[in-house]
Design an enzyme around this catalytic site. Sequence first.
Site, PDB file in Angstrom:
ATOM      1  N   HIS A  95       0.832  -1.207   0.000  1.00  0.00           N
ATOM      2  CA  HIS A  95       0.000   0.000   0.000  1.00  0.00           C
ATOM      3  C   HIS A  95       0.872   1.265   0.000  1.00  0.00           C
ATOM      4  CE1 HIS A  95      -3.587   2.377   1.682  1.00  0.00           C
ATOM      5  NE2 HIS A  95      -2.564   3.163   2.038  1.00  0.00           N
ATOM      6  N   GLU A  96       1.861   1.269   0.904  1.00  0.00           N
ATOM      7  CA  GLU A  96       2.700   2.477   1.008  1.00  0.00           C
ATOM      8  C   GLU A  96       3.538   2.680  -0.258  1.00  0.00           C
ATOM      9  OE1 GLU A  96       1.717   4.284   3.161  1.00  0.00           O
ATOM     10  OE2 GLU A  96       0.866   2.903   4.633  1.00  0.00           O
ATOM     11  N   HIS A 152       1.566   4.409  -2.737  1.00  0.00           N
ATOM     12  CA  HIS A 152       1.624   5.867  -2.545  1.00  0.00           C
ATOM     13  C   HIS A 152       2.926   6.417  -3.105  1.00  0.00           C
ATOM     14  CE1 HIS A 152      -1.976   6.262  -0.251  1.00  0.00           C
ATOM     15  NE2 HIS A 152      -1.526   5.688   0.881  1.00  0.00           N
TER      16      HIS A 152
HETATM   17  N1  ARG Z   1      -1.329   3.965   5.916  1.00  0.00           N
HETATM   18  C1  ARG Z   1      -2.332   2.996   6.227  1.00  0.00           C
HETATM   19  C2  ARG Z   1      -2.524   2.896   7.738  1.00  0.00           C
HETATM   20  O1  ARG Z   1      -1.580   3.004   8.467  1.00  0.00           O
HETATM   21  C3  ARG Z   1      -1.908   1.683   5.749  1.00  0.00           C
HETATM   22  C4  ARG Z   1      -3.031   0.731   5.590  1.00  0.00           C
HETATM   23  C5  ARG Z   1      -2.529  -0.595   5.243  1.00  0.00           C
HETATM   24  N2  ARG Z   1      -3.604  -1.506   5.193  1.00  0.00           N
HETATM   25  C6  ARG Z   1      -3.400  -2.843   5.237  1.00  0.00           C
HETATM   26  N3  ARG Z   1      -4.391  -3.658   5.118  1.00  0.00           N
HETATM   27  N4  ARG Z   1      -2.200  -3.327   5.397  1.00  0.00           N
HETATM   28  O2  ARG Z   1      -3.626   2.677   8.222  1.00  0.00           O
HETATM   29 ZN    ZN Z   2      -2.611   5.040   2.552  1.00  0.00          ZN
END
Ligand code: ARG
Ligand code: ZN
Length: 639
Positions: A197-198, A201
């Site tokens: 996810h990161e 970004h």
């Molecule tokens: N930046 C988001 C947070 O810290 C990351 C979410 C990641 N989600 C996941 N299922 N790994 O909440």
């Molecule tokens: Zn995010």
Amino acid sequence: MDSVQTHLMGLPNHAASHQLRMNAMRDVLDAHGERADCDNVLMIPVAAHFQNTGIPLACAIDMALSQVEAMNADFAGTNADIGEWIDQQPGLWPNISNGESCIQFCLATMNHPAGFGLAEGDYAVTLDQTNGDNDPAWSGYLNFWVRTIGGGTLGYSPLGGSGNGDGVTVDPSYFGTVSCGGNTVSPPFHLGRTTTHEVGHYMSLDHPWGGGGCASTDGIADTPVTDGPQFGCPSGQNIVNCTQPILWPTYMEYCDDACLFMFSAGQVAQMDAYAEANLQGMLNNSATTCQEAACIGFDMSVTFQHESCTGDDGAVHATPQGGTGPYSYSLQGAGGSATGVWSGLEAGTYTLVVEDANMCPFEETVVLIREEANVQLGWVQHEYCSDGAGSLEVLDQEPSALEFSLDGLTWQATGLFENLHAGTYVVQVRNDAGCSGQVETTLLNQSDLSVQLKGRGVSCDWVDNGQITVKAFGAQPPVTFVLNGGEDVVVGTASEGLFEGLSVGTHTVEVIDSEGCAFGDEVSLGLDYSLVGEDCPCALFVPNAFSPDRDGLNEALQVVSSCPVTKFRLEILDRWGRVVFRSEDPDQAWNGAAYGSVGEGDSYVPADVYAYRISYRWGVEGNQGLEPLVQTGTVTVIR
Ligand code: ARG
Ligand code: ZN
Ligand code: CA
């Protein structure tokens, strides 16, 4: 990400450089259009920096490697759970495709920056040697800053990284997929998808909800508008927040790791364009820092030859395509080779393993089979009239000597088989080297004899008068005609036989000539009234007198027929030609009543001589005689 981004945008020049990067990305995206297969891997070198986690180096390396592996699968669309997407398509998201990115990651092993105690070949993993989210010494790398974050944040990243020593920050509880060194990756965020996810970004992807609310978007065409994040696991659910079902399985959502399993094609296109446009320094750096980069383009062209019937002559040829020599070759089961050429091989399964000078691996399984003997039918001589003189020959084109057999028990040195009767034959062949093969063919019992049968149905109710006429063609006299397996036998020099007095049913006829040729067939005989009269004396009997005087004797005129009649019509006329009785029913009797009456009192006809006329056909409805028949005569009414 949002707050990091807000912070960065407040720094001098960041907003301007961010805008430039996004513009550059869009130019590349526009130029690419729809990307087909990935022919050009975008390899990005990764370094992982653990900051005061207490995790020992060996574990830190395992975590970093597991993270890179998981992320490579997620980006390429080869993640183990991609089936969850495929299985649910096109049901929930008929207009959305998942994407397979060209971006791949490697944990760097070569040419590390100085000052971190890393030797050539070590993984780019540091413990407690960096601070914060940036280290200019590590520019040209995608850096993973692994440290406890707290406050419910799993990880964060700038929106659109620059490659100048920046990277993404991830809490060790959510980094990688292995628990070790006193650290536990913690469900439901234990599949490395926080980093995926990161890095999304970092490669410029926003959350699908953008700034939040239905009026805000992520700027990507194929991700439906949603008003905010999803959590937990909405498996199978159709969730509409704004207008269309939202794409909850995208890695850019907030669901549990097990419920994020795809990037959309639009997200992938934007990430790939962003990397090409803005991370060229990293991509170039991979060539000297990543073992994997050195292996890009390394492939082998493999050809092989199966083991022939001669035996022990299979071969495998491996020729490098790309890569860096010298190469080391081995064929498991056959040993090494300096040239990548093996010959004299038996049928079997071989694993070809090649490594180039950069230790780039290549592996392929080669299956060699044993080819069948090259045999074909030479010729066939059919038997004639069961003479058992059929023969055949199987020819081969093998350098080795073959044995031949019809039954798999007796074997002979040639493919010639004689004294055969009609039948299907499978000639098997084999040689000392263990090869085999077979040829199948059918031998016929040939003869010039043919037979024509003609049947005449039974036309009598009381005598079987069916007939079968048999004509034999091409027979050698004397000819024997056999009915129903011997019930009747006609022998003669003539080519025609006749069977008479046959019953209704199916009869078999066999014809055997003096050469022993036999030919059989059958004929079905039915009832056939169209032939009545020829040898079946059907007759209508009309009494010539009767006495309707109620003494109980000869009270009525009754027509009696010896065979069934159809289209029956009886008329009785008086001496002046007037009709006194008429009937179309052969069973209806005339009791002497005058025409139109039933015969009470004075309505009886007077005693006299009357003429009758009967028209009819023999047979029954649908199977009647061809000729309309007429019978006339007189009947005397006596009182
Ligand atoms: N930046 C988001 C947070 O810290 C990351 C979410 C990641 N989600 C996941 N299922 N790994 O909440
Ligand atoms: Zn995010
Ligand atoms: Ca969108």
